[in-house]
Design a protein around this motif. Structure first.
Motif, PDB file in Angstrom:
ATOM      1  N   ASP A 121     -16.923 -23.476  21.630  1.00  0.00           N
ATOM      2  CA  ASP A 121     -18.362 -23.618  21.775  1.00  0.00           C
ATOM      3  C   ASP A 121     -18.713 -23.226  23.213  1.00  0.00           C
ATOM      4  O   ASP A 121     -18.106 -23.707  24.156  1.00  0.00           O
ATOM      5  CB  ASP A 121     -18.768 -25.066  21.495  1.00  0.00           C
ATOM      6  CG  ASP A 121     -20.259 -25.248  21.567  1.00  0.00           C
ATOM      7  OD1 ASP A 121     -20.765 -25.466  22.695  1.00  0.00           O
ATOM      8  OD2 ASP A 121     -20.911 -25.174  20.516  1.00  0.00           O
ATOM      9  N   ARG A 122     -19.670 -22.342  23.364  1.00  0.00           N
ATOM     10  CA  ARG A 122     -20.005 -21.825  24.699  1.00  0.00           C
ATOM     11  C   ARG A 122     -20.587 -22.893  25.620  1.00  0.00           C
ATOM     12  O   ARG A 122     -20.335 -22.884  26.824  1.00  0.00           O
ATOM     13  CB  ARG A 122     -20.962 -20.649  24.558  1.00  0.00           C
ATOM     14  CG  ARG A 122     -21.145 -19.875  25.828  1.00  0.00           C
ATOM     15  CD  ARG A 122     -21.924 -18.599  25.584  1.00  0.00           C
ATOM     16  NE  ARG A 122     -22.009 -17.863  26.821  1.00  0.00           N
ATOM     17  CZ  ARG A 122     -21.987 -16.556  26.905  1.00  0.00           C
ATOM     18  NH1 ARG A 122     -21.893 -15.827  25.814  1.00  0.00           N
ATOM     19  NH2 ARG A 122     -22.067 -15.947  28.058  1.00  0.00           N
ATOM     20  N   SER A 123     -21.367 -23.818  25.088  1.00  0.00           N
ATOM     21  CA  SER A 123     -22.005 -24.822  25.937  1.00  0.00           C
ATOM     22  C   SER A 123     -21.039 -25.928  26.358  1.00  0.00           C
ATOM     23  O   SER A 123     -21.245 -26.574  27.390  1.00  0.00           O
ATOM     24  CB  SER A 123     -23.219 -25.432  25.233  1.00  0.00           C
ATOM     25  OG  SER A 123     -22.806 -26.126  24.070  1.00  0.00           O
ATOM     26  N   GLU A 124     -19.973 -26.150  25.612  1.00  0.00           N
ATOM     27  CA  GLU A 124     -19.026 -27.224  25.926  1.00  0.00           C
ATOM     28  C   GLU A 124     -17.681 -26.723  26.442  1.00  0.00           C
ATOM     29  O   GLU A 124     -16.941 -27.471  27.075  1.00  0.00           O
ATOM     30  CB  GLU A 124     -18.772 -28.072  24.682  1.00  0.00           C
ATOM     31  CG  GLU A 124     -19.994 -28.781  24.164  1.00  0.00           C
ATOM     32  CD  GLU A 124     -19.708 -29.508  22.865  1.00  0.00           C
ATOM     33  OE1 GLU A 124     -18.534 -29.801  22.580  1.00  0.00           O
ATOM     34  OE2 GLU A 124     -20.675 -29.766  22.133  1.00  0.00           O
ATOM     35  N   GLY A 125     -17.349 -25.477  26.146  1.00  0.00           N
ATOM     36  CA  GLY A 125     -16.037 -24.948  26.488  1.00  0.00           C
ATOM     37  C   GLY A 125     -15.960 -24.400  27.896  1.00  0.00           C
ATOM     38  O   GLY A 125     -16.964 -24.065  28.517  1.00  0.00           O
ATOM     39  N   ASN A 126     -14.750 -24.319  28.401  1.00  0.00           N
ATOM     40  CA  ASN A 126     -14.465 -23.730  29.697  1.00  0.00           C
ATOM     41  C   ASN A 126     -13.516 -22.567  29.434  1.00  0.00           C
ATOM     42  O   ASN A 126     -12.334 -22.770  29.164  1.00  0.00           O
ATOM     43  CB  ASN A 126     -13.834 -24.782  30.616  1.00  0.00           C
ATOM     44  CG  ASN A 126     -13.502 -24.241  31.981  1.00  0.00           C
ATOM     45  OD1 ASN A 126     -13.132 -23.085  32.147  1.00  0.00           O
ATOM     46  ND2 ASN A 126     -13.610 -25.110  32.977  1.00  0.00           N
ATOM     47  N   LEU A 127     -14.032 -21.352  29.495  1.00  0.00           N
ATOM     48  CA  LEU A 127     -13.264 -20.171  29.135  1.00  0.00           C
ATOM     49  C   LEU A 127     -12.041 -19.985  30.037  1.00  0.00           C
ATOM     50  O   LEU A 127     -10.953 -19.663  29.554  1.00  0.00           O
ATOM     51  CB  LEU A 127     -14.156 -18.933  29.172  1.00  0.00           C
ATOM     52  CG  LEU A 127     -13.523 -17.628  28.738  1.00  0.00           C
ATOM     53  CD1 LEU A 127     -12.964 -17.726  27.321  1.00  0.00           C
ATOM     54  CD2 LEU A 127     -14.542 -16.502  28.839  1.00  0.00           C
ATOM     55  N   ALA A 128     -12.187 -20.205  31.322  1.00  0.00           N
ATOM     56  CA  ALA A 128     -11.063 -20.035  32.247  1.00  0.00           C
ATOM     57  C   ALA A 128      -9.944 -21.035  31.944  1.00  0.00           C
ATOM     58  O   ALA A 128      -8.768 -20.661  31.859  1.00  0.00           O
ATOM     59  CB  ALA A 128     -11.531 -20.188  33.692  1.00  0.00           C
ATOM     60  N   LEU A 129     -10.301 -22.283  31.757  1.00  0.00           N
ATOM     61  CA  LEU A 129      -9.323 -23.308  31.424  1.00  0.00           C
ATOM     62  C   LEU A 129      -8.655 -22.994  30.083  1.00  0.00           C
ATOM     63  O   LEU A 129      -7.432 -23.097  29.947  1.00  0.00           O
ATOM     64  CB  LEU A 129      -9.977 -24.691  31.366  1.00  0.00           C
ATOM     65  CG  LEU A 129      -9.084 -25.837  30.900  1.00  0.00           C
ATOM     66  CD1 LEU A 129      -7.960 -26.069  31.906  1.00  0.00           C
ATOM     67  CD2 LEU A 129      -9.920 -27.093  30.693  1.00  0.00           C
ATOM     68  N   ALA A 130      -9.439 -22.595  29.109  1.00  0.00           N
ATOM     69  CA  ALA A 130      -8.896 -22.280  27.790  1.00  0.00           C
ATOM     70  C   ALA A 130      -7.915 -21.116  27.867  1.00  0.00           C
ATOM     71  O   ALA A 130      -6.857 -21.141  27.234  1.00  0.00           O
ATOM     72  CB  ALA A 130     -10.026 -21.947  26.815  1.00  0.00           C
ATOM     73  N   ARG A 131      -8.230 -20.124  28.658  1.00  0.00           N
ATOM     74  CA  ARG A 131      -7.333 -18.974  28.788  1.00  0.00           C
ATOM     75  C   ARG A 131      -6.002 -19.384  29.408  1.00  0.00           C
ATOM     76  O   ARG A 131      -4.935 -18.982  28.932  1.00  0.00           O
ATOM     77  CB  ARG A 131      -7.993 -17.892  29.630  1.00  0.00           C
ATOM     78  CG  ARG A 131      -7.173 -16.625  29.687  1.00  0.00           C
ATOM     79  CD  ARG A 131      -7.939 -15.476  30.347  1.00  0.00           C
ATOM     80  NE  ARG A 131      -7.094 -14.309  30.340  1.00  0.00           N
ATOM     81  CZ  ARG A 131      -6.398 -13.902  31.396  1.00  0.00           C
ATOM     82  NH1 ARG A 131      -6.462 -14.561  32.529  1.00  0.00           N
ATOM     83  NH2 ARG A 131      -5.637 -12.824  31.310  1.00  0.00           N
TER      84      ARG A 131
END
Length: 144
Positions: A121-131
Motif C-alpha cells: 500500500d503506497r500510503s502505509e508502505g516504505n518502498l526503501a525498507l521493503a526493497r
C-alpha cells in the motif's frame, strides 16, 4: 533458512504489505501466495507478473551488459558469487497511484527462474525498507 511459506509470512510483516507471492517466471505459476492479490486472483497476478519478469530478464537493454561484470564473475571469484547464479536483473519496482509492486529475483545454485512479488500500500508502505528486507529475504530463501 526459511522456505517459501516462512518467507512470505516475513514479507507480510512489512509495513503496508497487502500481498506477497513466490512465482516461477517461466511457467507463470505461483509457488506460494499469502494476503491479497491485485484483482483478487493470485494465479492471474502470478501469470501477469511472470510475463513482466520474463520481458525484463530477457531484455538485452535491461539486463547486465558490458564492463567486467558481463563475465558473470564476482568479487568472490565464481559465477554469481558465493550463493550461486545471479539473475540478469535484481529487482523491478512498479509504482501506481495507490500501491507499489516490488519483484525481487531469487539467486540460486542453479539457473533460477523464481522471483518474489510484494504488493505494498503506497500510503502505509516504505518502498526503501521493503526493497532492503525483500533482498535479505530472497537471499535466505530455500527452494525445494
Amino acid at each position: 533458512m526459511p522456505g517459501i511459506d516462512e518467507s512470505l509470512l516475513e514479507a507480510m510483516r512489512l509495513p503496508g504489505a497487502r500481498g506477497a507471492s513466490v512465482v516461477d517466471w517461466i511457467s507463470g505459476l505461483a509457488l506460494g501466495a499469502v494476503g491479497d492479490a491485485p484483482g483478487g486472483d493470485a494465479e492471474a497476478t502470478a501469470a501477469e507478473t511472470a510475463e513482466l519478469a520474463r520481458l525484463a530478464t530477457e531484455s538485452g537493454v535491461l539486463a547486465l551488459t558490458g564492463g567486467d561484470d558481463a563475465t558473470g564473475e564476482t568479487a568472490a571469484g565464481g559465477p554469481g558469487g558465493p550463493s550461486g547464479k545471479e539473475p540478469p536483473v535484481q529487482d523491478l519496482i512498479i509504482t501506481n497511484a495507490d500501491s507499489y509492486h516490488l519483484l525481487r529475483f531469487v539467486t540460486t545454485t542453479f539457473d533460477s527462474t523464481v522471483f518474489v512479488h510484494l504488493w505494498l500500500d503506497r500510503s502505509e508502505g516504505n518502498l526503501a525498507l521493503a526493497r532492503i528486507r525483500l533482498a535479505e529475504m530472497a537471499d535466505r530463501l530455500v527452494l525445494g
